[in-house]
Design an enzyme around this catalytic site. Sequence first.
Site, mmCIF file in Angstrom:
data_model
loop_
_atom_site.group_PDB
_atom_site.id
_atom_site.type_symbol
_atom_site.label_atom_id
_atom_site.label_comp_id
_atom_site.label_asym_id
_atom_site.label_seq_id
_atom_site.Cartn_x
_atom_site.Cartn_y
_atom_site.Cartn_z
ATOM 1 C CE LYS B 85 -4.045 1.768 2.589
ATOM 2 N NZ LYS B 85 -4.202 1.781 4.031
ATOM 3 C CB SER B 160 -8.197 3.562 2.756
ATOM 4 O OG SER B 160 -7.326 2.747 4.080
ATOM 5 C CB SER B 184 -8.550 0.278 5.915
ATOM 6 O OG SER B 184 -8.988 1.605 5.938
#
Lengths: 104, 518
Positions: B85, B160, B184
């Site tokens: 990420k 996210s 997330s």
Amino acid sequence: MPVTREDVLHIAELARLGVDAPRADELTKELSAILSHMEVLSQVDTATVPTTAGVAAGGTPLRPDVGVPALMSGTLASFAPKMRDGFFIVPRLATHEDSSESGA
Amino acid sequence: MSVDNYTQLGAAQIAPGVRAGKTSPAEMIRASFKRAADIGGGPDELNIILHADENASLEEAEQMQARIQSGTDIGVLAGVPVAIKDNIASLGLPTTCGSKILRGYVSPFEATAVARLRANGALIVAKTNMDEFAMGSSTENSAYGPTRNPLDVRCVPGGSSGGSAAAVAAGITPIALGSETGGSVRQPAAFCGVVGVKPSYGRVSRYGLVAFASSLDQIGVLGRTVDDAALGLESIAGFDKLDSTSSDADVPIYRLAALGKPAPEARNPDTEAIRIGRSPVPLPPPPGPTTLEGVVIGKPKEYFPDSLDPDIRRMCDRALDRFRSMGATVREISLPRSPLAIPVYYILAPAEASSNLARFDGVRYGLRVDPGKGLKAMYEATRSEGFGPEVTRRILLGTYVLSAGYYDAYYKKAQAVRTLIADDFRAVFTSGVHAIFTPTTPTTAFPIGAISDPYEMYLNDIFTVTANLAGVPAISVPIGRVRRLPVGGQIITAHFDEYAMFRVAYALEAGLGAEAHQ
């Protein structure tokens, strides 16, 4: 409405965020709507409840009180917006315009 | 093992193959990049990947091959392509947090979790798209455009960590790192039909994870299977002197949980070989009537409200039936303060964010916009230009709840209610319940652009956010499909009892078999 336009402009200044007039109106509505959902918390009796700031189970382990060197693969200048002689260069703290705005 | 079926290979299959010389790290890199190209992982299509450099990855793979040939022990993730990420610092590729304010920024240091992946032989192939500074539940808040769900491109992948979940679901990498503040990793895992694990607070070092809300943030792992999630977490967990909140508790070999035994009974004579990847842990035995014997699964009524989507309830009921058929006892429980979690979270997380994101001021790194009117004007111009609407909204919300006159009513109150929420979990786990089962999300993946009201978007986290507030571990496992979209089931255990969490997750995955994706 719990949040006023003046509140938005005040906290925007505290947070160093420029907010124009139309956006300030939108944010007033948005923040008020969000905060209206938080009102439910006021009905919870927490008079004798301790606050929780962190959830590290068993506490955090201690380590020797010595600095850890920051190992970096590049120089500060490789990512700093502006540097000179090893210092970050920023604009002047205040201009004449700032001074006149603050009345100083 | 053949590279032709790369998208079906788990990390636990790739690594032994690479170590044995049946395939090479470079072949794995080429397979990963080919899959990304074939499926459209770039910005014009699914928009999963923000940064990647195939030549650099191939060079790294060649160096690894030379080390293998010289007899060096490469590690348990030898040659496994991994996506990261974009809010986790990595050397060589940018770390932008999905934000304009960090466009092009390459970190001069690496997150401990990434360094540990590399030390175990993983090859970092890509940085993945995300909601800006991890603020969102759909990956629509990225400054670089939304990511699309590989299972239905009209839908969001969740967020996210939407790019990481999509990378795994699309077969680009078998494992990816994400981060959690309120769900997330688990929520996008549920939306993309993969496994997502959030460890206990303190289990994985946060060093190099760009801070959003420091009392809640944790790095997590996404994988196509429970086994890959366990292997990934085992590789990055453990004490780190660079993160003062990291725990020095021992890290069990989570993959032994596949054996379906409690930790003390899960002996394997080849333990050391397992740790270094020479001998994969056997696949979970076929689930039998005693696989979960003695395990008590709690079903909290607050997570199964009357308003729950009946199809999602049906999938959960099927999973609970599987638990029972494997010998577990399912007990109705209550976590009475859980309905307060969203208000608590959306006070505490923005409050911490408003402080953490103060560092993005155009002075030391990232974007600088200087209108030539002094320092304060530079700060305001930089931050207004650099932050998107949701980040701005949350910074202002956080500043408001911390400001004079509102601190006690909002921030301090939320901290006290957080104590009550954590107390609920403690009470359940000390009453004989080993694991809690809930739906991961109240809905399946929704269409891009379908939710515009901020608070409605926040409600996506309604079943996940409590684990972050309490600091306990949780995993989302695929439990079926509704209208062809995946549904996730969530397993929550007590602090640092990831072993029990994986044991139940392995059993559920094996118990559902192909039904988990039907």
